[in-house]
Design a protein around this motif. Structure first.
Motif, PDB file in Angstrom:
ATOM      1  N   PHE A 108       2.054   0.896   4.754  1.00 25.04           N
ATOM      2  CA  PHE A 108       1.953  -0.428   4.141  1.00 25.04           C
ATOM      3  C   PHE A 108       0.798  -1.213   4.750  1.00 25.04           C
ATOM      4  O   PHE A 108       0.030  -1.867   4.034  1.00 25.04           O
ATOM      5  N   LEU A 109       0.664  -1.150   6.059  1.00 24.06           N
ATOM      6  CA  LEU A 109      -0.425  -1.857   6.737  1.00 24.06           C
ATOM      7  C   LEU A 109      -1.781  -1.301   6.333  1.00 24.06           C
ATOM      8  O   LEU A 109      -2.796  -2.008   6.386  1.00 24.06           O
ATOM      9  N   GLN A 110      -1.800  -0.026   5.922  1.00 26.79           N
ATOM     10  CA  GLN A 110      -3.043   0.598   5.478  1.00 26.79           C
ATOM     11  C   GLN A 110      -3.321   0.342   3.997  1.00 26.79           C
ATOM     12  O   GLN A 110      -4.339   0.792   3.462  1.00 26.79           O
ATOM     13  N   GLY A 111      -2.421  -0.376   3.313  1.00 30.39           N
ATOM     14  CA  GLY A 111      -2.635  -0.708   1.911  1.00 30.39           C
ATOM     15  C   GLY A 111      -2.270   0.391   0.938  1.00 30.39           C
ATOM     16  O   GLY A 111      -2.760   0.398  -0.209  1.00 30.39           O
ATOM     17  N   ILE A 136       6.460   4.385   6.720  1.00 31.13           N
ATOM     18  CA  ILE A 136       6.268   3.443   5.609  1.00 31.13           C
ATOM     19  C   ILE A 136       5.560   2.183   6.096  1.00 31.13           C
ATOM     20  O   ILE A 136       4.637   1.678   5.443  1.00 31.13           O
ATOM     21  N   CYS A 137       5.997   1.670   7.225  1.00 29.43           N
ATOM     22  CA  CYS A 137       5.383   0.445   7.770  1.00 29.43           C
ATOM     23  C   CYS A 137       3.894   0.660   8.046  1.00 29.43           C
ATOM     24  O   CYS A 137       3.061  -0.204   7.729  1.00 29.43           O
ATOM     25  N   ALA A 187       3.020   8.070   0.433  1.00 25.93           N
ATOM     26  CA  ALA A 187       3.687   6.769   0.466  1.00 25.93           C
ATOM     27  C   ALA A 187       4.934   6.772  -0.416  1.00 25.93           C
ATOM     28  O   ALA A 187       5.987   6.248  -0.023  1.00 25.93           O
ATOM     29  N   ILE A 188       4.843   7.368  -1.607  1.00 27.76           N
ATOM     30  CA  ILE A 188       5.990   7.440  -2.516  1.00 27.76           C
ATOM     31  C   ILE A 188       7.081   8.323  -1.928  1.00 27.76           C
ATOM     32  O   ILE A 188       8.272   7.971  -1.946  1.00 27.76           O
ATOM     33  N   VAL A 189       6.701   9.483  -1.388  1.00 28.16           N
ATOM     34  CA  VAL A 189       7.680  10.400  -0.801  1.00 28.16           C
ATOM     35  C   VAL A 189       8.413   9.741   0.360  1.00 28.16           C
ATOM     36  O   VAL A 189       9.646   9.839   0.469  1.00 28.16           O
ATOM     37  N   ASN A 245      15.796  11.060  10.177  1.00 30.87           N
ATOM     38  CA  ASN A 245      14.698  11.090   9.225  1.00 30.87           C
ATOM     39  C   ASN A 245      14.427   9.705   8.650  1.00 30.87           C
ATOM     40  O   ASN A 245      13.266   9.323   8.447  1.00 30.87           O
ATOM     41  N   SER A 246      15.483   8.948   8.392  1.00 30.26           N
ATOM     42  CA  SER A 246      15.304   7.616   7.812  1.00 30.26           C
ATOM     43  C   SER A 246      14.532   6.707   8.753  1.00 30.26           C
ATOM     44  O   SER A 246      13.626   5.964   8.329  1.00 30.26           O
ATOM     45  N   VAL A 247      14.868   6.738  10.039  1.00 27.54           N
ATOM     46  CA  VAL A 247      14.188   5.871  11.016  1.00 27.54           C
ATOM     47  C   VAL A 247      12.728   6.278  11.177  1.00 27.54           C
ATOM     48  O   VAL A 247      11.825   5.425  11.167  1.00 27.54           O
TER      49      VAL A 247
END
Length: 248
Positions: free
Chosen positions: A187-190, A183-184, A46-48, A175-177
């Motif tokens: 995020f949904l996985q907490g 990330i999304c 998640a951080i990466v 890569n950004s997209v």
């Protein structure tokens, strides 16, 4: 947060930020090993992913004119890539991710060894829209299944005789997209809990500064020099994946 935790987080942010600033990819390869020393795997990924997108925005900005000049070129990588991400995630239930990463690593090492030490680099110049789309789709699949979205596009783009800015104008936003999608989902996985947020407070400023140093080096490279950097990074990425799997 202990002093040793902060140290590992800063080292990972320095390494990943610099490589992203230099080439537009490779953050996970150079940062994840440090993060895994002090974070659990989900938090580390998640951080990466977050850092890859955040520091990558600086790289996107420096090639914004090249992106605007060739939007169709970028789209034929990104749109198939987005379609590939859910397929890659679905494959996680059927294929062991570590084995898939090792297969990708083998291709990267063979490719990097073959082209990295040649006196003259290949130059595949004719338009290839369908191949570009397939490369983007494969990047999305590998991004969803094994967190190596940039590996296949990087191999392909390193043999295109484009300027360094044109190459980066595809690789960096691609890569950004793809990673924003990751990330999304995380995020949904907490995944972004309080521990992850505290880690981001350390990694964000360090990564942003390191990326600026990488961008400064990028500006000094010739077009051929940048292509050779991508090929050598391909080799290092392959070796890094193998070491991660063997030592993990």
């Amino acid at each position: 947060m202990t002093g040793s935790t902060i140290m590992y987080l800063m080292l990972g942010a320095c390494a990943g930020g610099f490589i992203n600033g230099l080439s537009g990819t490779g953050t996970a390869l150079f940062a994840l090993g440090f993060y895994l020393m002090v974070l659990d795997p989900v938090q580390a990924v998640a951080i990466v992913a977050f850092m890859s997108v955040l520091v990558g925005l600086q790289g996107v900005w420096i090639v914004r004119r090249q992106i605007a000049a060739q939007p169709a070129r970028l789209a034929r990588f990104v749109i198939p890539g987005l379609a590939g991400v859910p397929l890659g995630l679905a494959l996680l239930d059927r294929i062991e991710a570590g084995s898939l990463r090792l297969v990708v690593a083998a291709f990267l090492i063979i490719y990097g060894c073959y082209f990295g030490f040649r006196a003259a680099l290949p130059a595949f110049s004719r338009p290839t829209p369908w191949i570009d789309a397939l490369i983007g789709f494969a990047g999305g699949i590998f991004g969803g299944a094994a967190a190596v979205s940039g590996a296949i596009p990087q191999m392909w783009l390193s043999i295109r005789p484009w300027t360094k800015s044109e190459t980066r104008a595809v690789l960096q936003p691609f890569n950004s997209v793809i990673l924003t999608t990751t990330i999304c989902l995380l995020f949904l996985q907490g995944a972004y809990d309080q521990t992850a947020l505290n880690a981001l407070l350390v990694t964000i400023p360090t990564g942003l500064i390191a990326a600026q140093i990488g961008i400064a080096v990028f500006r000094r490279l010739t077009d051929t020099g940048f292509r050779r950097v991508l090929i050598i990074l391909t080799l290092l990425m392959g070796v890094g994946i193998v070491l991660t799997e063997l030592l993990g």
